[in-house]
Scaffold this motif. Structure first.
Motif, PDB file in Angstrom:
ATOM      1  N   ALA A  36      -9.417 -50.497 -69.754  1.00 45.03           N
ATOM      2  CA  ALA A  36      -8.643 -51.221 -70.770  1.00 45.03           C
ATOM      3  C   ALA A  36      -7.404 -51.861 -70.136  1.00 45.03           C
ATOM      4  N   LEU A  70      -6.239 -46.663 -78.749  1.00 48.79           N
ATOM      5  CA  LEU A  70      -6.938 -47.939 -78.847  1.00 48.79           C
ATOM      6  C   LEU A  70      -7.041 -48.324 -80.310  1.00 48.79           C
ATOM      7  N   TYR A  84     -12.013 -53.127 -78.459  1.00 50.85           N
ATOM      8  CA  TYR A  84     -11.088 -52.002 -78.411  1.00 50.85           C
ATOM      9  C   TYR A  84      -9.872 -52.423 -77.595  1.00 50.85           C
ATOM     10  N   LEU A  86      -5.806 -51.884 -76.456  1.00 48.31           N
ATOM     11  CA  LEU A  86      -4.744 -50.892 -76.279  1.00 48.31           C
ATOM     12  C   LEU A  86      -3.652 -51.071 -77.330  1.00 48.31           C
TER      13      LEU A  86
END
Length: 172
Positions: A36, A70, A84, A86
């Motif tokens: 991420a 997330l 998804y 952060l």
């Protein structure tokens, strides 16, 4: 964050290290967060990059969303697909991920490192360290810094650190 799972011992429920490990201590969780930070947002990106099973990835993503690290957002409506992203809380873990990677690299010769941290503008390699924000002193000196009971500590935590310096209160 969500309620703590039963794996944490009762006496550790107020320990920030125990509760943090409960949320991010899983192997796949740290790798998903790392991806991420590298800009991955979609299920298929995580799955392809990590080689993780669909069921394990689904479980870990649900946990990361439930823990507020997330956010699940739709990016397509027909059929519905989610990404998804952060959250602020998730982004605040970046220094932890960087420190873990730096620790791993510190045990390797420079030519053995498969991933290094560089300045995004200059491309210069950087060596991350954890420092005290107030003094700028490195925290890796185990003799200079110790844990002690904080203001919200219960009896078990106060007993554990009874021989350590107490944190001054605002009244002192």
């Amino acid at each position: 964050m969500v309620a703590l799972a039963s794996r944490i011992r009762l006496e550790d429920r107020e320990c920030p290290l125990s509760t943090t490990v409960e949320h991010v201590g899983e192997w796949w969780t740290l790798l998903i967060l790392h991806d991420a930070f590298d800009g991955y947002t979609r299920f298929d990106q995580f799955q392809e990059n990590l080689g993780i099973s669909s069921s394990m990835l689904t479980t870990r993503l649900k946990s990361l969303v439930a823990d507020g690290l997330l956010e699940r957002r739709p990016y397509r409506t027909n059929p519905v697909r989610h990404e998804y992203v952060l959250t602020g809380l998730g982004r605040s873990l970046r220094p932890v991920i960087v420190a873990l990677a730096a620790w791993g690299n510190s045990r390797l010769a420079p030519e053995q490192r498969s991933m290094i941290l560089v300045d995004a503008h200059s491309g210069e390699q950087v060596e991350p360290v954890v420092v005290d924000a107030r003094t700028g002193r490195r925290l890796d000196d185990s003799d200079a810094y110790v844990f002690t009971a904080g203001p919200a500590a219960g009896d078990a935590m106060r007993n554990r650190y009874a021989e350590r310096p107490a944190v001054p209160t605002e009244e002192e």
